[in-house]
Motif scaffolding. Structure first.
Motif, PDB file in Angstrom:
ATOM      1  N   ILE A  95      -1.120  -4.759 -10.789  1.00 37.21           N
ATOM      2  CA  ILE A  95      -1.634  -4.144  -9.562  1.00 37.21           C
ATOM      3  C   ILE A  95      -0.620  -3.167  -8.943  1.00 37.21           C
ATOM      4  CG2 ILE A  95      -0.815  -5.889  -7.933  1.00 37.21           C
ATOM      5  CD1 ILE A  95      -3.737  -5.726  -6.675  1.00 37.21           C
ATOM      6  N   GLY A  96       0.495  -2.971  -9.640  1.00 31.89           N
ATOM      7  CA  GLY A  96       1.473  -2.011  -9.136  1.00 31.89           C
ATOM      8  C   GLY A  96       2.683  -2.660  -8.490  1.00 31.89           C
ATOM      9  N   LEU A  97       2.788  -3.991  -8.609  1.00 33.16           N
ATOM     10  CA  LEU A  97       3.970  -4.662  -8.074  1.00 33.16           C
ATOM     11  C   LEU A  97       5.111  -4.562  -9.077  1.00 33.16           C
ATOM     12  CD1 LEU A  97       2.351  -7.821  -6.463  1.00 33.16           C
ATOM     13  CD2 LEU A  97       3.434  -5.899  -5.274  1.00 33.16           C
ATOM     14  N   PRO A  98       6.342  -4.484  -8.584  1.00 31.60           N
ATOM     15  CA  PRO A  98       7.501  -4.316  -9.472  1.00 31.60           C
ATOM     16  C   PRO A  98       7.635  -5.456 -10.473  1.00 31.60           C
ATOM     17  CG  PRO A  98       8.119  -3.857  -7.192  1.00 31.60           C
ATOM     18  CD  PRO A  98       6.731  -4.424  -7.164  1.00 31.60           C
ATOM     19  N   MET A  99       7.736  -5.104 -11.721  1.00 29.34           N
ATOM     20  CA  MET A  99       7.925  -6.112 -12.774  1.00 29.34           C
ATOM     21  C   MET A  99       8.373  -5.384 -14.025  1.00 29.34           C
ATOM     22  SD  MET A  99       5.151  -8.892 -14.303  1.00 29.34           S
ATOM     23  CE  MET A  99       5.484  -9.674 -15.897  1.00 29.34           C
ATOM     24  N   ALA A 100       9.158  -6.061 -14.835  1.00 30.70           N
ATOM     25  CA  ALA A 100       9.575  -5.504 -16.116  1.00 30.70           C
ATOM     26  C   ALA A 100       9.866  -6.643 -17.075  1.00 30.70           C
ATOM     27  CB  ALA A 100      10.824  -4.641 -15.942  1.00 30.70           C
ATOM     28  N   ILE A 101       9.599  -6.415 -18.337  1.00 36.49           N
ATOM     29  CA  ILE A 101      10.037  -7.392 -19.342  1.00 36.49           C
ATOM     30  C   ILE A 101      10.664  -6.641 -20.509  1.00 36.49           C
ATOM     31  CG2 ILE A 101       8.377  -9.199 -18.736  1.00 36.49           C
ATOM     32  CD1 ILE A 101       6.631  -8.389 -21.058  1.00 36.49           C
ATOM     33  N   THR A 102      11.557  -7.319 -21.197  1.00 38.54           N
ATOM     34  CA  THR A 102      12.162  -6.783 -22.410  1.00 38.54           C
ATOM     35  C   THR A 102      11.823  -7.748 -23.531  1.00 38.54           C
ATOM     36  OG1 THR A 102      13.981  -6.017 -21.022  1.00 38.54           O
ATOM     37  CG2 THR A 102      14.308  -5.909 -23.411  1.00 38.54           C
ATOM     38  N   LEU A 103      11.194  -7.251 -24.573  1.00 36.58           N
ATOM     39  CA  LEU A 103      10.838  -8.102 -25.703  1.00 36.58           C
ATOM     40  C   LEU A 103      11.914  -7.947 -26.771  1.00 36.58           C
ATOM     41  CD1 LEU A 103       7.055  -7.132 -25.902  1.00 36.58           C
ATOM     42  CD2 LEU A 103       8.139  -9.005 -24.616  1.00 36.58           C
ATOM     43  N   ILE A 104      12.386  -9.083 -27.251  1.00 32.52           N
ATOM     44  CA  ILE A 104      13.506  -9.063 -28.198  1.00 32.52           C
ATOM     45  C   ILE A 104      13.167  -9.937 -29.398  1.00 32.52           C
ATOM     46  CG2 ILE A 104      15.979  -9.544 -28.450  1.00 32.52           C
ATOM     47  CD1 ILE A 104      16.142  -9.481 -25.345  1.00 32.52           C
ATOM     48  N   LYS A 105      13.326  -9.399 -30.591  1.00 29.28           N
ATOM     49  CA  LYS A 105      13.114 -10.241 -31.774  1.00 29.28           C
ATOM     50  C   LYS A 105      14.039 -11.448 -31.683  1.00 29.28           C
ATOM     51  CE  LYS A 105      11.174  -7.242 -35.275  1.00 29.28           C
ATOM     52  NZ  LYS A 105      11.394  -6.582 -36.568  1.00 29.28           N
ATOM     53  N   PRO A 106      13.494 -12.627 -31.991  1.00 27.00           N
ATOM     54  CA  PRO A 106      14.278 -13.860 -31.795  1.00 27.00           C
ATOM     55  C   PRO A 106      15.686 -13.790 -32.382  1.00 27.00           C
ATOM     56  CG  PRO A 106      12.042 -14.397 -32.426  1.00 27.00           C
ATOM     57  CD  PRO A 106      12.150 -12.905 -32.506  1.00 27.00           C
ATOM     58  N   GLU A 107      15.823 -13.155 -33.555  1.00 32.12           N
ATOM     59  CA  GLU A 107      17.147 -13.149 -34.190  1.00 32.12           C
ATOM     60  C   GLU A 107      18.162 -12.308 -33.409  1.00 32.12           C
ATOM     61  OE1 GLU A 107      14.294 -12.091 -35.480  1.00 32.12           O
ATOM     62  OE2 GLU A 107      14.541 -10.428 -36.904  1.00 32.12           O
ATOM     63  N   TYR A 108      17.671 -11.431 -32.543  1.00 29.51           N
ATOM     64  CA  TYR A 108      18.600 -10.612 -31.755  1.00 29.51           C
ATOM     65  C   TYR A 108      18.757 -11.111 -30.318  1.00 29.51           C
ATOM     66  CZ  TYR A 108      17.904  -7.483 -35.692  1.00 29.51           C
ATOM     67  OH  TYR A 108      17.849  -6.961 -36.952  1.00 29.51           O
ATOM     68  N   ASP A 109      18.062 -12.179 -29.981  1.00 32.34           N
ATOM     69  CA  ASP A 109      18.139 -12.715 -28.611  1.00 32.34           C
ATOM     70  C   ASP A 109      19.431 -13.526 -28.447  1.00 32.34           C
ATOM     71  OD1 ASP A 109      17.369 -13.430 -26.007  1.00 32.34           O
ATOM     72  OD2 ASP A 109      16.458 -15.294 -26.749  1.00 32.34           O
ATOM     73  N   GLN A 110      20.538 -12.817 -28.492  1.00 32.90           N
ATOM     74  CA  GLN A 110      21.835 -13.496 -28.513  1.00 32.90           C
ATOM     75  C   GLN A 110      22.536 -13.442 -27.157  1.00 32.90           C
ATOM     76  OE1 GLN A 110      23.976 -11.795 -31.834  1.00 32.90           O
ATOM     77  NE2 GLN A 110      22.280 -12.147 -33.243  1.00 32.90           N
ATOM     78  N   TRP A 111      21.772 -13.372 -26.108  1.00 34.27           N
ATOM     79  CA  TRP A 111      22.338 -13.383 -24.759  1.00 34.27           C
ATOM     80  C   TRP A 111      23.005 -14.712 -24.448  1.00 34.27           C
ATOM     81  CZ3 TRP A 111      22.583  -9.055 -22.126  1.00 34.27           C
ATOM     82  CH2 TRP A 111      21.587  -8.070 -22.246  1.00 34.27           C
ATOM     83  N   GLY A 112      24.058 -14.662 -23.679  1.00 35.15           N
ATOM     84  CA  GLY A 112      24.530 -15.843 -22.981  1.00 35.15           C
ATOM     85  C   GLY A 112      23.713 -15.999 -21.710  1.00 35.15           C
ATOM     86  N   PRO A 113      23.600 -17.232 -21.169  1.00 38.06           N
ATOM     87  CA  PRO A 113      22.828 -17.429 -19.942  1.00 38.06           C
ATOM     88  C   PRO A 113      23.374 -16.552 -18.810  1.00 38.06           C
ATOM     89  CG  PRO A 113      23.399 -19.538 -20.925  1.00 38.06           C
ATOM     90  CD  PRO A 113      24.146 -18.488 -21.694  1.00 38.06           C
TER      91      PRO A 113
END
Lengths: 426, 426, 426, 426
Positions: C279-297
């Motif tokens: 509806i136009g409210l601020p939001m964003a997502i980043t999709l990452i292939k599982p093997e590259y989802d190497q973020w620390g918390p």
């Protein structure tokens, strides 16, 4: 001194018309020099000057040492190789062996010798590169009023804002920390340590810390031996490489071959240039602890890294270090210089001055910066070549050849005193 | 050639043990060299080599030119000044005047002469700095397979990934564009122009474009005269400074003193080093159009920018350019070299090779990169010193002294042909 | 349309006086808007406008979708959590499950969903970070006329020089390469490949290549499916991460949920924002292939990454994708739009125009850039909101809500045609 | 508190399986939250929690304020515009006028209001850009333990090494200086001044100094008013822009609307976000002194800079500031909080703790860092949401809603005390 017939403009016409505006020394010392020997230098009009500048520290062994001259002439006569990049040559081999035998082994030091391009800044660039390669880190910590050279890598660890601005681009991958005694009452080691141990400090663990034990261009600021030891310990504790840029303070300038010897530290990398070539020919070496000598072949190179005439003179220069005599003489002359400086400061309170430096790398920091320039200009008129340093050019800096005799030292210092009197109007 | 008694390891022991792993030429040419004259060089075991390498282009006038030698000996004998930073000296003045009279004036060129530290990379660093200062912009456009030096500023405009990676830090403020003939069927000038004129291209208006007219390290890629003209026009149209790095291709290497003369362009800045010093002594100059010579005094400096022995030999070297004879001879020899290269390529289709370069800066690019190394190694065994270049070291590169005689050229090329035969198993 | 009583300055006084000079849309469309529904929007004076702008692509589902409104009201009434950072909430969980079930699983895609701060540029910054972390490389290749956002990381991969200049600092770690069809007769894939495979090209192996399949701000440049496939293959071959910035072209804008679906490629990372919030409210997502989802918390975070009202509307929006109907309708309307554009171009040769884009992301590129602005200004007077894009603002860009009906589309395009006529003076 | 039936893994399955590993709060607080009001929040299992976290400072007015809720519902019902970029809308206009009348005018402040993308980091990025543009300088000085955001521009002025490392590239154009009280016995203002006035310090004159008056993420370090004044004076003296990042400490958190009011300074730029939106909806503004508002239209932009529901709630929130009552209440509660903290520190010497912060932004710094985490985990089990901050997560940080009543505060602090006892084993 004889009276000059030509005015400055006439004398310097060729340089003013044909050379870039970047020229500097030929402005402050408007003369055309022709001949030099030991601590003396003569211009085309026959004026004689005492040299307390010594090629900005590149002529520690004075001008035109007889033995070096003869060896060079002999070498040229026999078609010795002049230019060789990093090919094996007899002179390169001989220098390497002398350096090991006369310098490294007696001091219990173990370094691999790298020949970068024949300038101090090139040695520093090679040091920064290998430190970053070996550690995988990018930041290098340098100190306030450091001077390490004018190419972009070296400039990024240099403090002077005029020189940094000359880069024309922002300088990266470096952090400037306070040198010893930067602020009264502030413990600069504690400060550095706090930044390193606080993971929120905004300063990343660096690849290296680079320093001069006596800052030449920065104002003849001599670090204390205790401070140097603490920096070295801190490097060990944090697994940071310690680079000593001994380009100006090395080769005996402070009384020992390496300026850091009295601190009993062992840098991981040492940069040498200026007087390493003995007679003033371009040469530089980078000393690297064997475990950090992880270069690939040719990963850093340069066309003039095989300047064999320089190697020849360099090897001859090393003979000065076969006994302790040379070192002791420097220290003795350094003491005399310091005493005289202290006397001058006391005698001329109008200078509001401080003594700086150690060995034959000393200076007088003036309370009013402009006095330094005026005194040097006056001294030149009277036949003494001496220049200023420091962020405001506020320091009169003494770098006489190390083998100057007492007579020469006294004569130079007398001219200096006369110049001070004139400037102070006494 | 006499048989060597020592094996390579024994001969090279000093270097292997004491020198840094960064050494490169002493690996490919495992010999200790001692003496050289003209296009010949001898090692300690008396082996004679023909030199098609010429100090990587620093020995255009051959080894140990007699007149230069005599002038140097005379100079040393009379205590001529060796080291002078940028103080006025008789030799600096004499060089400046000769350079004006012999090189600039006859070519209708007007440049201020800057003396940076005595290396090519130092000249390039000074050129980049002044271009950024004058324009107030930070980006510099360089070309694929460019080589401009190993200090951080120069390295940022160098193409080679191994060398760039050696920086240990990301390199900034530069954009790499395709050199002439980079891709068949692609007009690289149109490409460059499109990026400049499109305000959405992601490439900022640069301070300068820097180029070699013949890329030495990059594989002896010679730009066409038409291409050079177009780049120069584009620089004018967009108010971009044109820097020609003539460190390797200049000083007569391609047949004219400046390599860009046949293109009838006038760069805003020219970098010279290598053979400018005549006999192989470190020296560099940066030529700057007077309107761009906006340096402050000492804004770029360096301890060894006053290497007077080099100035002396440099002045002597300039006498070669007083008439057209030297230039014509180079071009003639260049033609002979090109003809021979073409014949070899035709005769040995197994090389799958291409001719490269112009003047006495030519090469053979091998279809299989590894052939180049093998041929050079074989040639060394037979008494010819010749090295490779190019991103895959796929080019056998010929840089004989410009004053080599026909006999020397032929002898060297015969050794090369024998080496090719051996490598190809013929 | 009713006549306005106030002049523009009076109407816009509050904004002119209190808001920063950075405001832009309120300059081109001088009105104060109050109410909106579907593809219509009304200002305070009761004027009605057709919206071919749709919040720069953030309102793909039109203004104020009834169901979304009701769900939001219900949620607010029951004290549903508004703000939650990345704490677990029912709405976040429900969105995640719907996204998996409706979007990912049917397309055979496997991505981890990251919630960065709720803006497109934040999603891009997170994508660049993780790509650099995973590969250990720093360079990212982007394309000419790319737009990825205004924070420093995203700006460094954005092409527009005005926007880049706004950074106030040089932008690093990025290389701009030519987008599809950037130059007639030049194969931009071949070009990119040549730079990657030549170790002397000056372009390092990048961490990632980032692209928009249709460049929105850059001028509605639609990459061909074949070109996209080639880029994807090249990424695989060189082990480079492919990032598709689907912030503007995604969420159905081009006819499929992801804009890259017809190319049958699988990016390693996908950035979504704008219409993902329904509806136009601020939001964003980043999709990452599982093997590259190497973020620390918490390695990337942001206060507003838990905008639950947006999650609620987002989940409702996904219901459009449960069948193929919505997609088919978009494509049909896209075809109608393209036919109309082609007709207009033909009918009004004075525009000297080209058709651009695909789906409901199309545009008309004018031969004379200034025509685009004039047509949009004229259209606004007549009740159509439509803006320009491209490096010279030369493209009239159509981004109507995806659920606009045929009547709305026709009405808007009629206004456009009238505006063209007026501007062309016909 | 009721006993939970599901274990953590079962409850959090959706997030663990579908969401990126970057999620953090849902790890420490393993619950799915559903409803919230004032200072209370409930999970799906009906557990009630007291919220001492308040959306990391984004919920200063508590959860789901009745009036805001009603206004939002009304607005949605009437098809008010949700998304408008920077078009003129009634809600934007009304907010601007209220902000002027309620906040700026009574405080004698004159700022232009910029709406960047609706996140704190976006506001900081816009502040850095305009400061660099206006001054033409690139360096920005920030402080140890600063936190300004996670996009590359903001991250470059953030201290935390884990977060900086996440950039994947070296961060440039910033210098980190010691915050107030960084080292006992060291005057950090004198230090900063020395670096600025020494032209050899290696630190360029910066475009701006950016600071938080109370560092939230950095450990609730509150700068003294005297220190802030000195920084402001130093900025004036050196013509440096002062940016106060009031994202977390602003909007009343410390007792006054702007956190810097008691210091009687007037920053050149102020960043606001988090609670500016009133009810927790994404919103940010950058306040710029009119003379520095030198943006070109659209030079910084962002799709979600027109979040009208947030503007509506923001305007309602401003009514709290029409009288002094709200401010006085905060200060009173702040005093109560400080007294309790002091009592706890005294009562539990095992914590070896220090009090930090001011207003309702306070914390307890533990001697053993790990205690902080343990206490927070224990508190969560008992129904209190409270998190840690600081470089070692050593600070228990209290950010209750500003309108929490005394009962709520006491209840929360009682839970905290119980948790301390349990952790200390008493």
């Amino acid at each position: 001194m004889t009276t000059t017939v030509l005015n400055d403009h006439e004398k310097m016409k060729t340089f003013e018309e044909l050379e870039s505006a970047v020229r500097s020394y030929s402005r402050g010392w408007p003369a055309v020099f022709e001949r030099a020997k030991g601590y003396k230098i003569w211009d085309t009009e026959g004026n004689e000057y005492i040299d307390f500048f010594a090629g900005a520290g590149a002529l520690n062994y004075g001008h035109n040492d007889e033995t070096m001259q003869e060896k060079m002439i002999e070498y040229i006569r026999h078609d010795g190789i002049i230019h060789s990049l990093d090919m094996g040559t007899t002179t390169r081999g001989a220098f390497l062996e002398s350096f090991r035998d006369v310098i490294l082994t007696p001091r219990n030091l173990d370094y691999k010798v790298m020949f970068p391009g024949p300038t101090g800044t090139n040695s520093v660039e090679s040091a920064l590169k290998i430190a970053r390669k070996v550690t995988g880190r990018d930041t290098v910590i340098s100190f306030t009023n450091a001077f390490h050279g004018m190419t972009i890598g070296s400039l990024s660890v240099t403090g002077n804002s005029f020189k940094r601005h000359g880069a024309g681009v922002p300088l990266h991958h470096s952090v400037s920390m306070p040198f010893d005694d930067y602020m009264e009452g502030h413990d600069t080691i504690a400060y550095l340590e706090r930044f390193l141990e606080d993971s929120g400090s905004g300063v990343a663990l660096p690849a290296a810390i680079i320093l001069e034990t006596v800052q030449g261009e920065g104002g003849i600021n001599a670090a204390g031996m205790d401070w140097l030891k603490k920096v070295a310990n801190l490097c060990k504790r944090w697994d940071i490489l310690l680079i000593v840029d001994d380009v100006q303070a090395g080769c005996g300038r402070t009384g020992t071959f390496f300026s850091f010897e009295p601190a009993e530290i062992e840098p991981d990398i040492v940069c040498l240039s200026k007087s390493i070539g003995g007679i003033g020919l371009p040469m530089a070496i980078t000393l690297i602890k064997p475990e950090y000598d992880q270069w690939g072949p040719g990963e850093h190179n340069g066309t003039f890294r095989g300047n064999n005439l320089a190697f020849l003179a360099a090897q001859e220069a090393l003979t000065h270090w076969e006994t302790d005599e040379f070192s002791e003489e420097i220290q003795e002359k350094g003491k005399f210089l310091r005493d005289t400086i202290n006397r001058l400061i006391k005698t001329y309170p109008g200078l509001d001055a401080q003594a700086r430096g150690r060995g034959l790398m000393q200076g007088i920091a003036m309370g009013k910066p402009e006095l330094a320039d005026e005194i040097c200009a006056e001294a030149f008129q009277r036949g003494l070549i001496v220049e200023t340093s420091g962020p405001k050019d506020e320091v009169v800096k003494f770098l006489p050849p190390l083998n100057i005799d007492k007579e020469g030292l006294e004569k130079g210092l007398n001219i200096l005193e006369d110049s001070i009197k004139t400037v102070l109007g006494q």
